[in-house]
Design a protein around this motif. Structure first.
Motif, mmCIF file in Angstrom:
data_model
loop_
_atom_site.group_PDB
_atom_site.id
_atom_site.type_symbol
_atom_site.label_atom_id
_atom_site.label_comp_id
_atom_site.label_asym_id
_atom_site.label_seq_id
_atom_site.Cartn_x
_atom_site.Cartn_y
_atom_site.Cartn_z
ATOM 1 N N ALA A 91 10.905 24.779 2.216
ATOM 2 C CA ALA A 91 12.122 24.678 3.170
ATOM 3 C C ALA A 91 12.739 26.016 3.509
ATOM 4 N N GLY A 94 10.788 28.040 6.295
ATOM 5 C CA GLY A 94 10.677 27.829 7.366
ATOM 6 C C GLY A 94 12.194 28.068 7.879
ATOM 7 N N SER A 95 13.230 28.432 7.046
ATOM 8 C CA SER A 95 14.454 28.367 7.379
ATOM 9 C C SER A 95 15.150 29.495 7.243
ATOM 10 N N ARG A 96 15.146 30.175 5.846
ATOM 11 C CA ARG A 96 16.074 31.288 5.523
ATOM 12 C C ARG A 96 15.237 32.630 5.471
ATOM 13 N N PRO A 121 9.105 24.670 12.969
ATOM 14 C CA PRO A 121 10.123 24.712 11.965
ATOM 15 C C PRO A 121 11.287 23.796 12.315
ATOM 16 N N LEU A 122 11.454 23.635 13.594
ATOM 17 C CA LEU A 122 12.894 22.710 13.715
ATOM 18 C C LEU A 122 12.369 21.209 13.543
ATOM 19 N N GLN A 124 10.394 20.271 11.645
ATOM 20 C CA GLN A 124 10.179 19.942 9.935
ATOM 21 C C GLN A 124 11.782 19.604 9.590
ATOM 22 N N ARG A 125 12.683 20.083 10.281
ATOM 23 C CA ARG A 125 14.102 19.713 10.101
ATOM 24 C C ARG A 125 14.603 18.470 10.556
ATOM 25 N N GLY A 175 14.099 29.130 13.268
ATOM 26 C CA GLY A 175 15.104 28.570 12.105
ATOM 27 C C GLY A 175 16.114 29.475 11.638
ATOM 28 N N GLU A 176 16.560 30.405 12.592
ATOM 29 C CA GLU A 176 17.442 31.190 12.242
ATOM 30 C C GLU A 176 17.598 31.666 11.074
ATOM 31 N N PRO A 177 16.701 32.689 10.266
ATOM 32 C CA PRO A 177 16.598 33.152 9.137
ATOM 33 C C PRO A 177 17.714 33.995 8.697
#
Ligand SMILES: Nc1ncnc2c1ncn2[C@@H]1O[C@H](COP(=O)(O)OP(=O)(O)OP(=O)(O)O)[C@@H](O)[C@H]1O
Ligand SMILES: [Mg+2]
Length: 328
Positions: A91, A94-96, A121-122, A124-125, A175-177
């Motif tokens: 998780a 994909g995001s942070r 990635p979106l 998956q969320r 994912g706006e990391p």
């Protein structure tokens, strides 16, 4: 100069990082006690010759090499990466943390459309397909892909190398990391496209206040893009300083050697130098300072005593027995 020494809160804090090949045969230490931080919005370059351990360090941040033993600590904000379960790590990936690697073709699935891959990635969320695809088209067009919406159904082979690297960057950014890790993101591209991708990295990190760890063997590319440069040699950081200070006055002979090898318009080709010899294999790292066998100014103690990291007056640090530029 003063802005460069302001202490910012670390977003990524790597402390005492060790990376060993898994025991089974003889275990080899690939990375030997690396400390490195990236503050929010800070752009840090990690440079060094081939084999110095840059990529294993980058991959350790995401724990991508299951066969290597990682020690020390890797904190992203309050999260200890080394303590996460594989599921929670997936998780975070994909995001942070967003990652871009050297070979865009290797990062893309040839059998899946660009739209499916960038929106993944979106998805998956739990974002609905239609919304995820719309967002994918937005991010791609922000990254300079023309008519992005129409091209969501295209496959990677229909894109040029530079466009593929934009797609990979879009996958990393959607994912706006908080931080982007880019390992030789331009090495596989031709020179003109390299500059475009570097400009793009410059723009997106600046606009989004995104932390960047840019890995490259080419000091020439970091001058315009990095706030700070960490120089790695044989699995260790030997110098880590604000970019302008490092270029103006390198404090480690290895950094000076790397800089002398950077092509410059004002220096005749004939005067360009390279560092004689080659870096040691990690299994044969010499005692003392690992650079001493190649160092033009090595002293007796360099062969036996490992220099410790000391702070420099400009807010950086370096590990060298030469008594120059230290804070006290
Ligand atoms: N999975 C692995 N198992 C064992 N050794 C490895 C593994 N991955 C890398 N190494 C070794 O670790 C050392 C550092 O490799 P790494 O790929 O990090 O270098 P690098 O600094 O990224 O070099 P380059 O500029 O060529 O990309 C090398 O000696 C390499 O052979
Ligand atoms: Mg590498």
């Amino acid at each position: 100069m003063t802005t460069e020494v302001v202490q910012r809160t670390a977003l990524l804090r790597i402390s005492g990082l060790t990376i060993d090949t898994e025991p089974g045969g003889t275990s080899v230490r690939l990375v030997d006690g690396v400390d490195l931080t990236v503050a929010a919005g800070e752009r840090v370059a990690l440079v060094g010759e081939s084999g110095s351990g840059k990529s294993v360090t980058a991959r350790a941040l995401m724990r991508l090499d299951g066969s290597l033993a990682i020690g020390g600590s890797i904190r992203l904000g309050d999260t200890e990466i080394l303590a996460q379960t594989e599921r929670r790590l997936a998780a975070i990936r994909g995001s942070r943390i967003g990652m871009v690697f050297q070979d865009p073709m290797g990062a893309l699935d040839p059998l899946q459309t660009i739209g499916a891959q960038v929106s993944e990635p979106l998805r998956q969320r739990g974002v609905r397909k239609k919304d995820a695809l719309r967002r994918a088209a937005e991010v791609l067009s922000e990254l300079g892909v023309a008519r992005a919406h129409e091209r969501l159904g295209a496959y990677p082979h229909e894109f040029s190398g530079g466009m593929r690297q934009r797609v990979v960057l879009a996958m990393a950014l959607i994912g706006e990391p908080e931080i982007l890790i880019a390992d030789e993101p331009t090495t596989a591209l031709d020179v003109r496209v390299q500059q475009q991708v570097l400009n793009l990295l410059d723009e997106v990190t600046r606009e989004r206040g995104l932390g960047l760890l840019l890995i490259t063997h080419d000091l020439g590319v970091v001058a315009g893009l990095a706030d700070r440069v960490a120089v790695m040699y044989s699995g260790r950081i030997v110098e880590d300083r604000p970019v302008r200070a490092l270029f103006a006055d390198p404090l480690h002979p290895y950094t000076a050697g790397l800089l002398a090898a950077v092509p410059r318009l004002d220096v005749q080709l004939a005067r360009m130098t390279t560092i004689p010899g080659a870096p040691p294999s990690p299994a044969l790292r010499p005692a003392g300072c690992p650079f001493h066998p190649r160092c033009p100014v090595a002293m007796d103690r360099c062969a036996s005593e490992t220099p410790s990291m000391t702070a420099t007056a400009d807010g950086g640090r370096r590990a060298c027995h030469l008594d120059r530029g230290s804070r006290n």
